[in-house]
Design an enzyme around this catalytic site. Sequence first.
Site, PDB file in Angstrom:
ATOM      1  N   GLN A  20       0.833  -1.213   0.000  1.00 16.52           N
ATOM      2  CA  GLN A  20       0.000   0.000   0.000  1.00 16.52           C
ATOM      3  C   GLN A  20       0.867   1.262   0.000  1.00 16.52           C
ATOM      4  O   GLN A  20       0.739   2.136  -0.866  1.00 16.52           O
ATOM      5  CB  GLN A  20      -0.902   0.007   1.240  1.00 16.52           C
ATOM      6  CG  GLN A  20      -1.578   1.359   1.479  1.00 16.52           C
ATOM      7  CD  GLN A  20      -2.329   1.432   2.796  1.00 16.52           C
ATOM      8  OE1 GLN A  20      -3.534   1.290   2.807  1.00 16.52           O
ATOM      9  NE2 GLN A  20      -1.644   1.667   3.901  1.00 16.52           N
ATOM     10  N   ASP A  21       1.771   1.367   0.982  1.00 17.95           N
ATOM     11  CA  ASP A  21       2.558   2.598   1.108  1.00 17.95           C
ATOM     12  C   ASP A  21       3.531   2.746  -0.047  1.00 17.95           C
ATOM     13  O   ASP A  21       3.742   3.848  -0.555  1.00 17.95           O
ATOM     14  CB  ASP A  21       3.338   2.590   2.429  1.00 17.95           C
ATOM     15  CG  ASP A  21       2.424   2.654   3.627  1.00 17.95           C
ATOM     16  OD1 ASP A  21       1.188   2.660   3.458  1.00 17.95           O
ATOM     17  OD2 ASP A  21       2.947   2.696   4.753  1.00 17.95           O
ATOM     18  N   ARG A  42      10.921 -11.834  -4.461  1.00 16.65           N
ATOM     19  CA  ARG A  42      11.358 -12.708  -5.545  1.00 16.65           C
ATOM     20  C   ARG A  42      10.237 -13.646  -6.004  1.00 16.65           C
ATOM     21  O   ARG A  42       9.506 -14.191  -5.187  1.00 16.65           O
ATOM     22  CB  ARG A  42      12.538 -13.560  -5.072  1.00 16.65           C
ATOM     23  CG  ARG A  42      12.934 -14.576  -6.108  1.00 16.65           C
ATOM     24  CD  ARG A  42      14.363 -14.981  -6.007  1.00 16.65           C
ATOM     25  NE  ARG A  42      15.256 -13.822  -5.890  1.00 16.65           N
ATOM     26  CZ  ARG A  42      16.546 -13.932  -5.558  1.00 16.65           C
ATOM     27  NH1 ARG A  42      17.049 -15.102  -5.297  1.00 16.65           N
ATOM     28  NH2 ARG A  42      17.301 -12.857  -5.477  1.00 16.65           N
ATOM     29  N   ASP A  63      17.069 -10.193  -2.833  1.00 15.08           N
ATOM     30  CA  ASP A  63      16.647 -10.751  -1.551  1.00 15.08           C
ATOM     31  C   ASP A  63      17.167  -9.846  -0.424  1.00 15.08           C
ATOM     32  O   ASP A  63      18.384  -9.664  -0.276  1.00 15.08           O
ATOM     33  CB  ASP A  63      17.243 -12.158  -1.438  1.00 15.08           C
ATOM     34  CG  ASP A  63      16.818 -12.852  -0.177  1.00 15.08           C
ATOM     35  OD1 ASP A  63      16.131 -12.222   0.662  1.00 15.08           O
ATOM     36  OD2 ASP A  63      17.174 -14.032  -0.023  1.00 15.08           O
ATOM     37  N   ALA A  86       9.630  -2.637   3.195  1.00 19.07           N
ATOM     38  CA  ALA A  86       9.365  -4.077   3.038  1.00 19.07           C
ATOM     39  C   ALA A  86       9.086  -4.722   4.390  1.00 19.07           C
ATOM     40  O   ALA A  86       9.551  -4.253   5.423  1.00 19.07           O
ATOM     41  CB  ALA A  86      10.555  -4.757   2.378  1.00 19.07           C
ATOM     42  N   THR A 130       6.557   1.953  13.322  1.00 18.30           N
ATOM     43  CA  THR A 130       5.123   1.776  13.577  1.00 18.30           C
ATOM     44  C   THR A 130       4.772   2.035  15.032  1.00 18.30           C
ATOM     45  O   THR A 130       5.601   1.820  15.931  1.00 18.30           O
ATOM     46  CB  THR A 130       4.716   0.333  13.223  1.00 18.30           C
ATOM     47  OG1 THR A 130       3.467   0.024  13.854  1.00 18.30           O
ATOM     48  CG2 THR A 130       5.716  -0.695  13.722  1.00 18.30           C
ATOM     49  N   GLU A 132       3.197   0.164  16.723  1.00 17.30           N
ATOM     50  CA  GLU A 132       3.260  -1.114  17.444  1.00 17.30           C
ATOM     51  C   GLU A 132       4.520  -1.226  18.298  1.00 17.30           C
ATOM     52  O   GLU A 132       4.600  -2.081  19.173  1.00 17.30           O
ATOM     53  CB  GLU A 132       3.180  -2.290  16.469  1.00 17.30           C
ATOM     54  CG  GLU A 132       1.809  -2.497  15.849  1.00 17.30           C
ATOM     55  CD  GLU A 132       0.764  -3.068  16.812  1.00 17.30           C
ATOM     56  OE1 GLU A 132       1.133  -3.800  17.738  1.00 17.30           O
ATOM     57  OE2 GLU A 132      -0.423  -2.748  16.624  1.00 17.30           O
ATOM     58  N   TYR A 154       5.639  -8.723  15.848  1.00 20.72           N
ATOM     59  CA  TYR A 154       5.771  -7.669  14.842  1.00 20.72           C
ATOM     60  C   TYR A 154       6.361  -6.407  15.480  1.00 20.72           C
ATOM     61  O   TYR A 154       7.338  -5.827  14.985  1.00 20.72           O
ATOM     62  CB  TYR A 154       4.398  -7.379  14.236  1.00 20.72           C
ATOM     63  CG  TYR A 154       4.359  -6.182  13.314  1.00 20.72           C
ATOM     64  CD1 TYR A 154       4.987  -6.209  12.078  1.00 20.72           C
ATOM     65  CD2 TYR A 154       3.677  -5.024  13.685  1.00 20.72           C
ATOM     66  CE1 TYR A 154       4.944  -5.106  11.233  1.00 20.72           C
ATOM     67  CE2 TYR A 154       3.622  -3.922  12.848  1.00 20.72           C
ATOM     68  CZ  TYR A 154       4.253  -3.968  11.623  1.00 20.72           C
ATOM     69  OH  TYR A 154       4.216  -2.883  10.797  1.00 20.72           O
ATOM     70  N   LYS A 158      10.016  -4.662  14.782  1.00 21.93           N
ATOM     71  CA  LYS A 158      10.061  -3.262  14.368  1.00 21.93           C
ATOM     72  C   LYS A 158      10.856  -2.414  15.373  1.00 21.93           C
ATOM     73  O   LYS A 158      11.477  -1.417  15.002  1.00 21.93           O
ATOM     74  CB  LYS A 158       8.647  -2.703  14.225  1.00 21.93           C
ATOM     75  CG  LYS A 158       7.959  -3.128  12.929  1.00 21.93           C
ATOM     76  CD  LYS A 158       8.531  -2.401  11.729  1.00 21.93           C
ATOM     77  CE  LYS A 158       7.698  -2.589  10.480  1.00 21.93           C
ATOM     78  NZ  LYS A 158       8.297  -1.907   9.307  1.00 21.93           N
ATOM     79  N   ARG A 189      -5.458  -0.897   0.935  1.00 24.98           N
ATOM     80  CA  ARG A 189      -5.132  -1.646   2.152  1.00 24.98           C
ATOM     81  C   ARG A 189      -5.510  -3.109   1.949  1.00 24.98           C
ATOM     82  O   ARG A 189      -6.524  -3.422   1.300  1.00 24.98           O
ATOM     83  CB  ARG A 189      -5.936  -1.049   3.304  1.00 24.98           C
ATOM     84  CG  ARG A 189      -5.603  -1.564   4.687  1.00 24.98           C
ATOM     85  CD  ARG A 189      -4.200  -1.268   5.085  1.00 24.98           C
ATOM     86  NE  ARG A 189      -4.078  -0.958   6.509  1.00 24.98           N
ATOM     87  CZ  ARG A 189      -2.992  -1.212   7.225  1.00 24.98           C
ATOM     88  NH1 ARG A 189      -1.939  -1.801   6.669  1.00 24.98           N
ATOM     89  NH2 ARG A 189      -2.932  -0.870   8.496  1.00 24.98           N
TER      90      ARG A 189
END
Length: 339
Positions: A20-21, A42, A63, A86, A130, A132, A154, A158, A189
């Site tokens: 999305q971003d 990939r 990669d 990513a 984020t 989070e 997650y 991050k 989204r």
Amino acid sequence: MTGVVPALGRTALITGIGGQDGSYLAEHLLDKGYRVVGVVRRGSAVPARIAHIRSRIELSDVDLLDEGRIADLLLAVRPQEVYNLAGHSFVPSSWERSDLMADVTGLAPARLLEAIRTTDPAIRFYQASTSEIFGNALESPQSETTPVNPRNPYGAAKAFAHFSTVNAREGLGLFAVSGILYNHESPRRGLEFVSRKVTDAAARISLGMADSLAMGNLDAQRDWGFAGDYIRAMWLMLQQDAPRDYVIASGTLHSVRDLCRVAFAHMGLDYERHVKIDPSLVRPAETVRLVGDPSRARRDLGWEPAMLFDHLIAMMVDADVERYRNGRAHVGQPEPGAG
Ligand code: GDP
């Protein structure tokens, strides 16, 4: 890699350009005259979100776990700006493979920064951080000085990436910044995220294609904004004289119930008649009161979100209705492995 290199302009490398971003940022940079090179996973087909700009960008499938190949890519592309977007971003699936989450979301930025240090330390680096990372937030609202306290794999991955970025700036002198973005949504989204799940369902129910929607915790609250506004902040961060981290948020909390109410009301529907609670969708460890204070961004970057909650949700519902009416290609299929 393929594509035409314009004679003028700066070069930006975007990892995760198919997300999305990444797709909004690529459009923004193309409009500004950048040459845009994207890194995609990939073996994946050209993601639907960038199909409309495919002829204007270059793509590589390096990669991001391979530091040597990342360095080669930087030497081949010679970007002035690198945006690292990513990574897997759906929180529930991060519990299933926290090791993979750590590798892609946590360690890849550290590898990118190391490759920048060894190839061209003048590159400006943006890390997609984020809310989070604040997890079980120790204060509310959160700012750039709020202690990091992640509550899921997650957020933990991050947080590592965030500190790698801070350390590269403070310890190695790189122009490396971390944009601490709160939830940001759009018609692009993924369908696994709650905003799009609800707007898609409101569209389908209004068109008579479905009758009910199974939801988790309706009292959960989030600070939601429009992705198209938030990517402007990413670019602004890399245009400053000095690198700093920024919280990018609307500063306003809404509940999932508000989201349902606004989305369904936009189609003249009462959400209470259609939304059913499914306990299996209620999350085990919920982050609490994640709401950002974007004062620093407002002050330094002159950044303001242009689109507010009700308008955003109505726009997403309209886009979903139009997509079903026109039988258009679907944007936002869940990531592989997303729950
Ligand atoms: P997140 O903030 O990155 O986890 O973004 P999401 O869009 O996936 O979820 C936001 C919030 O919506 C969380 O607090 C969930 O508990 C809540 N929620 C309630 N029902 C659902 C649902 O059916 N699906 C999802 N994805 N989230 C839900």
